[in-house]
Structures are given as C-alpha cells and as structure tokens.
Design an enzyme around this catalytic site. Structure first.
Site, PDB file in Angstrom:
ATOM      1  CE  LYS A 176      -2.015   2.819   2.792  1.00 37.43           C
ATOM      2  NZ  LYS A 176      -1.920   3.925   1.995  1.00 37.43           N
ATOM      3  CD  GLU A 385       9.389  12.759  11.693  1.00 41.64           C
ATOM      4  OE1 GLU A 385       8.384  12.531  11.928  1.00 41.64           O
ATOM      5  OE2 GLU A 385      10.298  12.129  11.214  1.00 41.64           O
TER       6      GLU A 385
HETATM    7  P1  NAD Z   1       1.992   8.335   7.620  1.00 47.68           P
HETATM    8  O1  NAD Z   1       1.913   7.695   9.153  1.00 47.68           O
HETATM    9  O2  NAD Z   1       0.876   9.457   7.585  1.00 47.68           O
HETATM   10  O3  NAD Z   1       1.653   7.179   6.578  1.00 47.68           O
HETATM   11  C1  NAD Z   1       2.338   6.466   6.114  1.00 47.68           C
HETATM   12  C2  NAD Z   1       1.614   5.279   5.392  1.00 47.68           C
HETATM   13  O4  NAD Z   1       0.744   4.683   6.291  1.00 47.68           O
HETATM   14  C3  NAD Z   1       0.843   5.808   4.166  1.00 47.68           C
HETATM   15  O5  NAD Z   1       0.459   4.613   3.078  1.00 47.68           O
HETATM   16  C4  NAD Z   1      -0.440   5.974   4.708  1.00 47.68           C
HETATM   17  O6  NAD Z   1      -1.671   6.055   3.893  1.00 47.68           O
HETATM   18  C5  NAD Z   1      -0.626   4.790   5.782  1.00 47.68           C
HETATM   19  N1  NAD Z   1      -1.700   4.709   6.723  1.00 47.68           N
HETATM   20  C6  NAD Z   1      -2.186   5.890   7.460  1.00 47.68           C
HETATM   21  N2  NAD Z   1      -2.884   5.569   8.289  1.00 47.68           N
HETATM   22  C7  NAD Z   1      -3.065   4.039   8.264  1.00 47.68           C
HETATM   23  C8  NAD Z   1      -4.012   3.071   9.334  1.00 47.68           C
HETATM   24  N3  NAD Z   1      -4.746   3.748   9.885  1.00 47.68           N
HETATM   25  N4  NAD Z   1      -3.717   1.758   8.874  1.00 47.68           N
HETATM   26  C9  NAD Z   1      -3.012   1.390   7.672  1.00 47.68           C
HETATM   27  N5  NAD Z   1      -2.146   2.582   7.083  1.00 47.68           N
HETATM   28  C10 NAD Z   1      -2.210   3.922   7.285  1.00 47.68           C
HETATM   29  O7  NAD Z   1       3.326   8.992   7.531  1.00 47.68           O
HETATM   30  P2  NAD Z   1       3.632   9.711   6.305  1.00 47.68           P
HETATM   31  O8  NAD Z   1       3.150  11.135   6.409  1.00 47.68           O
HETATM   32  O9  NAD Z   1       3.288   9.108   4.865  1.00 47.68           O
HETATM   33  O10 NAD Z   1       5.187   9.769   6.024  1.00 47.68           O
HETATM   34  C11 NAD Z   1       6.079  10.631   7.186  1.00 47.68           C
HETATM   35  C12 NAD Z   1       6.454   9.725   8.386  1.00 47.68           C
HETATM   36  O11 NAD Z   1       7.190   8.613   7.742  1.00 47.68           O
HETATM   37  C13 NAD Z   1       7.446  10.535   9.200  1.00 47.68           C
HETATM   38  O12 NAD Z   1       7.043  10.386  10.432  1.00 47.68           O
HETATM   39  C14 NAD Z   1       8.873   9.934   8.709  1.00 47.68           C
HETATM   40  O13 NAD Z   1       9.731  10.147   9.946  1.00 47.68           O
HETATM   41  C15 NAD Z   1       8.294   8.576   8.532  1.00 47.68           C
HETATM   42  N6  NAD Z   1       9.362   7.766   8.009  1.00 47.68           N
HETATM   43  C16 NAD Z   1      10.249   6.985   8.432  1.00 47.68           C
HETATM   44  C17 NAD Z   1      11.143   6.198   7.722  1.00 47.68           C
HETATM   45  C18 NAD Z   1      12.035   5.114   8.486  1.00 47.68           C
HETATM   46  O14 NAD Z   1      12.639   4.508   7.856  1.00 47.68           O
HETATM   47  N7  NAD Z   1      12.168   5.306   9.745  1.00 47.68           N
HETATM   48  C19 NAD Z   1      11.231   6.456   6.526  1.00 47.68           C
HETATM   49  C20 NAD Z   1      10.545   7.272   5.789  1.00 47.68           C
HETATM   50  C21 NAD Z   1       9.488   8.058   6.594  1.00 47.68           C
END
Ligand code: NAD
Length: 482
Positions: A176, A385
């Site tokens: 996804k 963050e």
């Molecule tokens: P997010 O948590 O909003 O979304 C990430 C993914 O999860 C998306 O595909 C989103 O649609 C999905 N999602 C959201 N709610 C969900 C739910 N209830 N159930 C299942 N899936 C759900 O994060 P974002 O805004 O897309 O990305 C930014 C964040 O990602 C930042 O906090 C960043 O630090 C983190 N990040 C971490 C790494 C790592 O390797 N540690 C790498 C890249 C990004």
C-alpha cells in the site's frame, strides 16, 4: 493538452478499478495541479488483494526454488534500470523531488532488488547440537501474506526495502503506497509481471490509510505487517496487529542529532550537514534536524551553515540545476510554516529562510530552507519531528552535555558525529541512543547494513541480511536417530 492517465489498482495479475468505482487526483507538488488520476482502493479491494495474495502463497511461487525466486528479482531489478527515466519522472511529478534525486533513488531501488535477488538462496537455517540422539536443524520458512505500508517521501525505494526481502523469502505481498505517491508502485507491479512474478504474489493498492490501510492491518489472512511512516500511525498499527498476534516491523519518525566537535573539518562538515537536513526538502526520517555544536566554533558554524543554506537552489523539480523542490502538499507546507512561527515565538533566532520563495509557480508548495539558532530544549522545533526544511542549532560545552542533548528525545533513528579524535568517536558513539550513526559523514543508508531505530523510531531492522529475519518463521526440526 492530453488528459492525465487513469491508474488502476493491481490485484492478482491485472489492473482493476476500485470496487467503489472511486477515482482521485494525485497532485503534482510543483504546481498544485493533478498529475494523474488514480483508482482509490477501499476495504473491499483490501479483502480482494489479500485473498489473491493468500491464493498465490500456495501456488507456483511456493514451489519455486529460492534461486528461481532470486532470478525473478534480478530480472525485475534489470527492468527497473531499463525504465529508470520513466519511473523517475513519475516519482518527481508525485513527490516533487528534483529529477536528478529521483533518478538516484530509482537506481537505489534497482540495487536493493538486485541485492535480495542474490540473497534469496543465501539465507538458511542451522544444525543444532541438541542432547537427544538424533539431528536437530532449523528451517527458515515464509511467514505468508505480508502487508507492506509505505510513506510518500521515498516511495519506490522504501517499497523495495520491504518487497525485496519479503519476496526473496517466498512470501506474497499487498503493497500500500501513500495516496500522494502511488504511481511508481503501480508501474513496478507491471514490471514484476513482465519479470515473471506469478499472479497474486504482488498486489498494489493505492488508497487512504483509514479504510484501505486499516483493513489490511486488521485482515485475518495477513500474517505480517511491515510499516514505514509516522510514529502515531505506527503505534496504532502495533496495537491493531496485537489482536491477531501478527508479526510487525516499524520504521517510524526521527529527530536526529548532528554533533560537531571543535576539531572537525568544518568545511566538509558544513557542506554535508546542510544536505543532511535539507535533502528531499527535509522530508527525511533521518534528517539531522538538531545540530549540536561545540561552543568554540558555534558562531562560525551558524554563519557558514546559513550562508550555504541561502545558496540552495529551490525551484521546479524538473528544471536542471534545482537542488530542492517543493514540499509534498499544501498541508505539509502549512505544518512546516507553523513550526517556523512557533520557533520564533519560543525564542529561537531565525537566521534565514522559512519563506515562500518568489518567482516560482504560484500553485506549488515551495519553502526556503530555514535555519534557527539557539532553540530552547523544550521548544517544539527542538523536540518534534517537523518533516520539512528546518534545522535548529544549539551550542554545547563538553562531551557529556552533547550526549545528553542528543539523547533527550523520544526518537533514536540516525545521527552524525564530527570529530577527528578516535577515542571520542568510541565514547560518544557508544553513548548515543540511535540505530544508525555516521562519523564524519552524513550517510544513513547502506543497503548491505541493518537500518532501523531505537526508542520510538521503530521496531526491527530493515536492509542487509538482517531484513530476511523479518520475513521468515523459524521451524525447529528434530529427527530421531534411534
Ligand atoms: P503516515 O504515518 O501518515 O503514513 C504512512 C503510510 O501509512 C501511508 O501509506 C498511509 O496511507 C498509511 N496509513 C495511515 N494511516 C493508516 C492506518 N490507520 N492503517 C494503515 N495504514 C495507514 O506517514 P507519512 O506522512 O506518509 O510519512 C512521514 C512519516 O514517515 C514521518 O514521520 C517519517 O519520519 C516517517 N518515515 C520513517 C522512515 C524510517 O525508515 N524510519 C522512512 C520514511 C518516513
């Protein structure tokens, strides 16, 4: 002008519309206009995709030898390289990253698939010297259907970090992507079919988190969830996964320190430090957004850092020479601007940036890189963050204070340490609570090395051979010799 292409879901071995018939516009952050229309997956599609993956888990894929599986991944890696320009354009138009950066990322995605293509037949169990008379050995077996949920900041690369090891180990997956950046994942599914991946082994669902994503997490046939995204979503996923005792690995947020001692090579350090926070417009989980600088060199560091930051070329990501594109969305830019305002309100000095640059497409989500000096330990810009182009720089007096400042965070993903003193590298390096540390460097990712976070930055380690452990069960077998 031609109408944007409509991208469908990928379930089984073909592109299909969403069960609801819903379609949404993916926005190009460079100008705020739709770059593509995309079918929006919902709960019914999540169910269909998981069932397709569950059927594939007992199909031809399960009978293929690890070497044959590896060859499929190697062919896919080759196809990603052959189609690198197209994939890079898709990434740039959805994520807003400069085209040269997108090309590098597509190359890295191909490298990751190649690595796991080679690893497929090099990960195995062991014989165990038990007391009973006979032979005990372990088998590494696939977990089953894996839900792979990825964010928008490095869309294809992070997808391959999960897909590579999951497929190498013989699992089947539902991927996804984030709704903002689904196109390269959908194109990858087409290329995977061309590479010979059997029907249903890889399914791709562009759709929102609540609804599509949560249905995947809660689906009883899903045995493993691999998630990269925010700590808030990751926390919910961990709780939801507990219900079915599903395997979970989490790569979450960060607020990484960049510690600079007074014996550092300042020229190299400043140049690398600037990119360690402003690359990808600061939308990087490993961004070194907290610079912690020895007080002897603090004023000079702040001045040199700000001077370099002012020179960063912010602009349309498809234009040659542009170094920083727009943020992902209007909403994200609004969030970052709020942080810039809060930094000033909480007493830090805004040395430069944090403004909407003039002369760029009006609908785009551009922001100039912001440098703060002297943030308070409780300021939001120091603790939270931001996920945007904002750095805060504070002084320290000795090693002990540097370590205390660095570790005073709920996160622990990456970090950098700049010094020529080997003893200090070892002392400070050991004391830092971070999953990844680079010394005299701002690198975070080496695909052969484990990657992941301490504390609220995650659970488990991706990349390298370590990642294969996340996608296998260990079966202990005893054969009686009596
Ligand atoms: P997010 O948590 O909003 O979304 C990430 C993914 O999860 C998306 O595909 C989103 O649609 C999905 N999602 C959201 N709610 C969900 C739910 N209830 N159930 C299942 N899936 C759900 O994060 P974002 O805004 O897309 O990305 C930014 C964040 O990602 C930042 O906090 C960043 O630090 C983190 N990040 C971490 C790494 C790592 O390797 N540690 C790498 C890249 C990004």
């Amino acid at each position: 002008m031609s109408a944007p292409r409509v991208w469908k879901l990928w379930i089984g071995a073909r592109a299909v519309p969403a069960a609801s018939g819903k379609v949404y516009a993916a926005i190009n952050p460079a100008d705020g206009k739709p770059s593509a229309m995309v079918a929006e997956a919902g709960e019914a599609d999540a169910d269909a995709a998981v069932r397709a993956a569950a059927r594939a888990a007992v199909g031809p894929w399960a009978r293929m030898s690890p070497r044959e599986r590896g060859r499929v991944l190697l062919r896919l890696s080759g196809l990603v390289r052959e189609n690198a320009h197209e994939l890079a354009m898709l990434e740039t138009r959805s994520a807003g990253k400069p085209l040269a950066d997108a090309r590098d990322e597509i190359g890295l995605a191909a490298d990751v698939l190649e690595y796991y293509g080679g690893a497929a037949n090099k990960f195995f169990g062991e014989t165990v010297p038990v007391s009973a008379s006979g032979v005990c050995f372990t088998l590494r077996e696939p977990v089953g259907v894996c839900a792979l949920i990825v964010p928008w900041n490095f869309p294809l690369v992070i997808a391959t970090w999960k897909l590579g090891p999951a497929l190498a180990c013989g699992n089947t997956v539902v991927l996804k992507p984030s709704p903002e950046t689904p196109l390269t994942a959908l194109r990858l599914a087409e290329l995977a079919a061309e590479a010979g991946l059997p029907e249903g082994v890889l399914n791709v669902l562009p759709g929102p988190g609540p609804g599509c994503g949560s249905a995947l997490v809660e689906h009883p046939l899903v045995r493993k969830i691999s998630f990269t995204g925010s700590t808030k979503t990751g926390t919910w996923i961990a709780k939801a996964a507990a219900d079915g005792v599903k395997r979970v690995s989490l790569e979450l947020g960060g607020k990484s320190p960049n510690i600079v001692f007074d014996d550092a090579d300042l020229g190299v350090c400043v140049e690398k430090s600037v990119w360690s926070v402003f690359a990808n417009a600061g939308q990087d989980c490993c961004a070194r957004s907290r610079a912690i600088v020895h007080r002897k060199i603090y004023d000079r560091f702040v001045a040199d850092f700000a001077a370099r930051a002012r020179k960063i070329v912010v602009g349309h990501p498809e234009k040659r020479g542009v170094q920083m594109g727009p943020l992902i969305s209007q909403r994200q830019r609004g969030r970052v601007e709020d942080y810039v305002a809060s930094g000033r309100a909480e007493g830090a000095e805004l040395v430069c940036g944090g403004k909407r640059p003039a002369g760029l497409p009006a609908g785009g989500f551009y922001l100039s890189p912001a440098v703060f000096a002297g943030a308070d330990a409780n300021a939001r810009i120091w603790r939270e963050e931001i996920f945007g182009p904002v750095v805060a720089i504070v002084p320290f007096k000795d090693e002990e204070e540097a370590v205390a400042l660095a570790n005073d965070s709920p996160y622990g993903l990456s970090g950098s340490l700049w010094t020529r003193d080997v003893g200090r590298v070892l002392r400070v390096g050991r004391a830092l609570q971070t999953g990844v540390l680079s010394v005299n460097s701002s690198s975070s990712v080496h695909l052969e090395a484990p990657f992941g976070g301490y504390k609220q930055s995650g659970v488990g380690r991706e990349l390298g051979m370590k990642a294969l452990e996340l996608y296998t069960e260990t079966k202990s077998v005893f054969v009686s010799g009596v």
